[in-house]
Design a protein around this motif. Structure first.
Motif, PDB file in Angstrom:
ATOM      1  N   ARG A 253      -2.739 -10.445  -0.679  1.00 48.71           N
ATOM      2  CA  ARG A 253      -3.298  -9.248  -0.623  1.00 48.71           C
ATOM      3  C   ARG A 253      -2.320  -8.457  -1.190  1.00 48.71           C
ATOM      4  NH1 ARG A 253      -4.659  -8.077   5.675  1.00 48.71           N
ATOM      5  NH2 ARG A 253      -5.985  -9.447   6.031  1.00 48.71           N
ATOM      6  N   ILE A 254      -2.791  -6.795  -1.285  1.00 46.09           N
ATOM      7  CA  ILE A 254      -2.312  -5.739  -2.619  1.00 46.09           C
ATOM      8  C   ILE A 254      -2.032  -4.304  -1.566  1.00 46.09           C
ATOM      9  CG2 ILE A 254      -4.702  -5.385  -3.348  1.00 46.09           C
ATOM     10  CD1 ILE A 254      -2.706  -4.360  -5.892  1.00 46.09           C
ATOM     11  N   GLY A 255      -0.553  -4.542  -2.295  1.00 47.48           N
ATOM     12  CA  GLY A 255      -0.705  -2.444  -1.734  1.00 47.48           C
ATOM     13  C   GLY A 255      -0.238  -1.754  -3.251  1.00 47.48           C
ATOM     14  N   LEU A 256      -0.468  -0.938  -2.430  1.00 47.59           N
ATOM     15  CA  LEU A 256      -0.231  -0.347  -4.586  1.00 47.59           C
ATOM     16  C   LEU A 256       0.040   1.230  -4.475  1.00 47.59           C
ATOM     17  CD1 LEU A 256       0.028  -0.907  -7.630  1.00 47.59           C
ATOM     18  CD2 LEU A 256      -2.779   0.330  -7.479  1.00 47.59           C
ATOM     19  N   TYR A 257       1.347   1.164  -5.180  1.00 48.17           N
ATOM     20  CA  TYR A 257       1.828   3.008  -4.110  1.00 48.17           C
ATOM     21  C   TYR A 257       2.204   3.280  -6.296  1.00 48.17           C
ATOM     22  CZ  TYR A 257       3.776   2.975   0.201  1.00 48.17           C
ATOM     23  OH  TYR A 257       3.611   3.129   1.747  1.00 48.17           O
ATOM     24  N   GLY A 258       1.869   4.994  -6.702  1.00 47.95           N
ATOM     25  CA  GLY A 258       1.814   5.732  -7.424  1.00 47.95           C
ATOM     26  C   GLY A 258       3.032   6.009  -7.985  1.00 47.95           C
ATOM     27  N   LYS A 259       3.457   7.158  -8.789  1.00 47.15           N
ATOM     28  CA  LYS A 259       5.224   7.736  -8.765  1.00 47.15           C
ATOM     29  C   LYS A 259       4.965   9.046  -7.899  1.00 47.15           C
ATOM     30  CE  LYS A 259       6.598  10.290 -12.843  1.00 47.15           C
ATOM     31  NZ  LYS A 259       7.283   9.376 -13.609  1.00 47.15           N
ATOM     32  N   ASP A 260       4.081   9.466  -7.343  1.00 46.88           N
ATOM     33  CA  ASP A 260       4.515  10.691  -6.231  1.00 46.88           C
ATOM     34  C   ASP A 260       4.825   9.971  -4.442  1.00 46.88           C
ATOM     35  OD1 ASP A 260       2.554   9.801  -5.583  1.00 46.88           O
ATOM     36  OD2 ASP A 260       1.434  12.109  -5.333  1.00 46.88           O
ATOM     37  N   GLY A 261       4.628   8.487  -5.074  1.00 50.34           N
ATOM     38  CA  GLY A 261       5.548   7.764  -3.817  1.00 50.34           C
ATOM     39  C   GLY A 261       3.996   7.994  -2.869  1.00 50.34           C
TER      40      GLY A 261
END
Length: 469
Positions: A252-260
């Motif tokens: 399974r995947i979790g993902l975060y962008g630059k701003d958290g």
């Protein structure tokens, strides 16, 4: 005697309670009997995850298989579910076995079955295995000389992790990602994918990439509430462009962008479709679980792709991926598979596609999400897990079946879909869904709306309505 049942994704039980050597042996016996019905020269690929006593439980299962004359390929050390699935296909085995409880709390163990196609064993076949599990099994049935089996060639050690890393090298432009200037991070949540990216991207930031069978008391599910350390790391660092997280068995995947900000699976699925169709010229059907956003159907309509909704559980998607030309199969829970790989959820593989998308396009994750919004419109999503009594859970589900909920506070229900659970469509393209977990004593409540405040208001109002029994 404990009745062993396979749920949405395998058999799960608490270690030392129902998850015992004796019960592992019973499940292995049912597996062995089934495999012998499939072939005159049966074989099994097996591996275990990072959980407590994984090797001991694996050796128990191996001894049962050996006593049936089955050839066994085993991984020496913890491995992820996608590694075992790939190995099952590569070695032409009749079945793959992963001893893992995936994203469940650290006290749980589990037993997953994989097909020779390289994905989950299909539901009808799983039922056949379950039906062959005996109520009792004599101790001598799970004793065998492992060293003698290795010398005879019946028990073979294989490098499933090495093969998986090589597959990543062959399928992705590693140098493009390295040379892109992207600052990336990976949080393995102490799971079995923890060693994959270290040799490929040694300069990346790594969190929780060491062996810890207790997972520091945290269920290794890559959702926002479980990834607060990663979120804080991104915000304090200020220079991370994207961060990937994977669960206990790395499917399974979790993902975060630059701003958290946490990027949910609906957005990931949309990003993957957008990249593969617009940027890579790929095509095929899209198959998603019932809990996924209707925005995915909108994206498919935009690109002229066929879209199908199925019950929750990746096994329902895998069967279609085996038989048809499928571009992507995905679930809300972070389990996603794409064309050109095995018909199996794979968190690291999906993360690599996203990173390659960023590197090749030269665009930030936020810019790529904006491209998606131009097609389907902006939206936010959250899920709430209600830990309530079994009696109350059953009462709520019965109320759903009997159309008791015509509204949730101020939110009037426009229509209801019941493919797997209860999805209530509300005004202004918002919806809320109610479904009991297939592997935990939990009632899940999902909601989508145009902004996060509205999503949380819908969740709170729904929970208030449900719990006012």
């Amino acid at each position: 005697m404990d009745k062993i049942k396979f749920g949405t994704d395998g058999w799960r039980a608490v270690i030392g309670d129902t998850y015992t050597i004796r019960n592992i042996a019973r499940v292995a016996e049912g597996t062995a009997q089934w495999v012998k019905q499939q072939s005159d020269s049966p074989s099994i690929v097996i591996g275990h995850d990072c959980r407590f006593n994984g090797r001991m439980f694996m050796e128990t299962a191996i001894k049962v298989y050996l006593n049936h004359g089955i050839k066994v390929y085993y991984a020496d050390g913890f491995v992820s579910t996608p590694m075992v699935s790939m190995g099952t296909k590569e070695y032409g085995a009749n079945i793959g076995v992963v001893l893992t409880a995936s994203h469940n709390p650290p006290s749980y163990g589990g037993y997953k079955l994989k097909s020779n196609h390289g994905g989950p064993l299909l539901p009808a076949k799983i039922q056949e295995v379950e039906d062959l599990i005996p109520d009792e099994l004599a101790v001598e049935k799970y004793t065998a000389d492992l060293d003698a089996a290795k010398k005879s060639g019946q028990l073979i050690k294989v490098d499933l992790e090495g093969a998986y890393i090589n597959a990543i090298k062959e399928n992705f432009d590693i140098e493009a990602i390295k040379n892109s200037g992207l600052n990336l991070a990976f949080d393995a949540m102490y799971g079995s994918g923890q060693n994959v990216l270290k040799p490929l991207f040694p300069d990346m930031s790594f969190l929780h990439c060491e062996h810890n069978p207790g997972f520091m008391g945290q269920a290794p599910e890559p959702i926002a509430k479980n990834l607060k350390e990663l979120e804080a790391f991104i915000k304090s660092n200020g220079n991370i462009d994207a961060a990937l997280a994977t669960d206990g068995d790395a499917d399974r995947i979790g993902l975060y962008g630059k701003d958290g900000e946490f990027i949910d699976s609906h957005h990931i699925i949309l990003l993957l479709i957008h990249y593969m169709v617009k940027y890579k010229g790929m095509s095929g059907k899209v198959v998603t679980a019932f809990s996924c956003s209707p925005k995915i159907a909108k994206m498919c309509e935009h690109y002229g792709l066929e879209h199908q909704t199925v019950k929750i559980g990746f096994k329902h998607i895998a069967g279609i991926m085996i038989d048809e030309d499928v571009l992507l199969g995905g679930e809300e829970s972070g389990g996603i598979a794409t064309k050109g790989h095995i018909p199996e959820r794979d968190g690291i593989w999906m993360g690599m596609i996203i990173w390659e998308f960023m590197a090749k396009s030269g665009k930030s994750l936020a810019s790529l999400i904006d491209e998606v919004y131009e097609i389907v419109g902006g939206f936010k999503f959250e899920r709430s897990d209600l830990h309530i009594s079994e009696d109350l859970k059953l009462e709520i589900i019965e109320n759903c079946k009997n159309n008791v909920y015509a509204s949730f506070g101020e939110y009037k229900v426009d229509k209801v879909e019941t493919i797997d659970g209860f999805k209530f469509y509300l005004p202004n393209d918002s919806w809320v869904m109610i479904r009991p977990s297939g592997t935990e004593p939990v009632l899940r409540v999902y909601a989508e709306a145009t902004d996060l405040d509205e999503v949380r208001k819908i969740l709170k109002t729904t929970e208030t309505t449900l719990l006012k029994q």
